[in-house]
Design a protein around this motif. Structure first.
Motif: not given
Length: 508
Positions: A463, A466-467, A469-475
């Motif tokens: 998980r 995956e986060t 790789r999703s730049g907006s969710r990581l930020t």
């Protein structure tokens, strides 16, 4: 005519000076003396630390001194005396039973916190940590060394240490100070005592034959006393004889009343909970954990400007022999012991590396884990870097530069590393236990998994990947982690409530 009002007395004034001040003012003026707290600890990060207790002992008294006259008592280890500066010997504490005499010194921290130091070279002037020698073996006289601490605490609390100061309440920490409340009880003294359990697994258990050397009465060797499965236990003594027990998170306070986490003391702790004598209060972290001004970082950063985080990541990669990469960087900052789930982190490493991740590890502990981690780094040069030992600057830059912190602890009373990581925008991946469950919101400011197994741990790591790789969710998750309340104010308020309750009970 002078109206009646309260005058808040200066905390630096000794008890006798408060009395003199009271005599100098009209009877219509009441002088309010701040309560005196003796904070008894075996380590403090200002001078010496082996773990989280040292950090708490440095931060909590400072958070409390706005409300109390807090003073610290610590053994005079070589490392303490070499750093504290001038120490004035203010008293001699006599030998008792098999416990040697010692001097009582008084010094101050750089910011003016009073520290009492036990001056007894035969017990404390040694290399090694507070508890073990350079080979990691317990000092053979640890019972005497820490009975000396407990007895000195009782002496000071009763007014026979510092002639100008005595404690209204003692705050004890873990097994090394556990006998202090027992010594008070055996003297018939009713000074309120709080014992904080930072890690129940460390109990200070010794052979029954040592009782006479420590001044423990024979009548105390029973289930309602110091006896613990045929041995005498410093921690059990502290729990049984103290007015109130706290531990370092609300979840851990519940866990230790159950057999799987209670380390044989769950029955006594359940009784404490039923009596309203057990509370969980989460630790905080001090203000130095600020990525915008931390002097250890190679570049500052904030939740609005991430450039500095990338610079710190590159520094960590260079420092740990990792290749430059745009992939995720995982950090392990930990004691390398079974409790911390180091074996799970080692097992997970192959998958992390295969997914383009890198791992930087710093810590020391069990030789088998040190060897396995070094072998892991040899198998994956450029992807896994390991430093055996500890360096504050390296650790802080790892929190600042990493994307994820691995904390698969089997149990974790509170944990500070996850809060350090969150403050620096690194998302902890942790077992849902103790303080980790209390400080991490799954999918919001970190990732939690439900049981300490490799399969569950790997699910949480996936998980995290995956986060990433999703730049907006990581930020978004980084910002949520950095904005979480991390300071000591809320915890200090909870301790104040416990102190007031203990004092009321003592007066009842």
């Amino acid at each position: 005519m002078l109206e009646s009002f309260e005058l808040e007395a200066d905390a630096a004034l000794p008890t006798t000076a408060h009395a003199e001040l009271q005599d100098m003012v009209p009877s219509s003026v009441s002088v309010k003396r701040r309560q005196s707290i003796l904070f008894v600890t075996s380590e403090i990060a200002d001078y010496i630390k082996a773990g989280g207790l040292g950090e708490v002992s440095a931060a909590l008294p400072r958070a409390l001194r706005r409300q109390y006259d807090v003073r610290i008592l610590i053994p005079g280890y070589r490392q303490v005396l070499s750093q504290i500066g001038p120490v004035e010997e203010i008293a001699r504490l006599p030998a008792s039973f098999g416990i040697p005499a010692c001097g009582l010194g008084r010094g101050t921290t750089q910011d003016g916190l009073t520290v009492y130091v036990l001056l007894c070279p035969e017990l404390y002037d040694r290399d090694g940590s507070p508890y073990v020698d350079g080979f990691g073996m317990d000092w053979s006289d640890n019972d005497i060394r820490f009975a000396r601490l407990g007895l000195a605490a009782a002496d000071i609390a009763c007014g026979s240490g510092d002639p100008l100061w005595r404690a209204d309440l003692m705050h004890l920490n873990d097994w090394p100070s556990g006998l202090a409340s027992a010594y008070l009880a055996w003297r018939g003294q009713h000074i309120p005592t709080i014992l904080t359990i930072h890690n129940l697994a460390y109990q200070g258990n010794f052979d029954r034959s040592r009782m006479s050397h420590l001044g423990i009465p024979d009548a105390a060797f029973q289930i309602n006393g110091v006896e613990f499965y045929g041995k005498l236990s410093f921690l059990k003594a502290g729990i049984y004889y103290s007015s109130h027990i706290t531990t370092v998170s609300s979840t851990y306070a519940q866990e230790i009343t159950r057999p799987e986490f209670g380390c044989g003391l769950d029955g006594l702790l359940r009784t404490c909970a039923e009596q309203g004598r057990l509370d969980g209060i989460i630790n905080g972290i001090d203000e130095s954990w600020d990525p915008s001004r931390d002097p250890y970082l190679v570049s500052p950063f904030s939740a609005e400007n991430w450039r500095g985080k990338r610079i710190n990541a590159d520094n960590v990669r260079e420092n740990f022999g990792l290749a430059l990469s745009n992939g995720p960087l995982f950090a392990v900052v930990s004691r390398l012991v079974h409790q911390k789930g180091v074996d799970l982190a080692i097992s997970a490493a192959e998958t992390i590396v295969s997914q383009g991740g890198q791992i930087a590890v710093i810590g020391q502990g069990e030789p088998r884990f040190e060897s396995e981690l070094q072998a892991l780094a040899s198998r994956h040069p450029g992807s896994v870097g390991v430093k055996i030992g500890y360096d504050e600057g390296d650790a802080r830059r790892m929190y600042a530069g990493s994307d994820f912190l691995l904390m698969p602890s089997r149990f974790e009373p509170c944990g500070l590393s996850q809060m350090y990581a969150q403050r620096f925008g690194s998302l902890p991946i942790a077992h849902r236990t103790g303080g980790l469950a209390d400080t991490i919101e799954d999918g919001i400011n970190g990732f939690l998994f439900g049981e300490p197994s490799l399969g569950r741990f790997m699910d949480a790591i996936r998980r995290g990947l995956e986060t990433f790789r999703s730049g907006s969710r990581l930020t978004a998750m980084r910002r949520a982690a950095m904005s979480r309340p991390h300071g000591w104010d809320r915890s200090a308020s909870r301790y104040q409530e416990v102190y007031e309750r203990a004092c009321r009970t003592a007066l009842a």
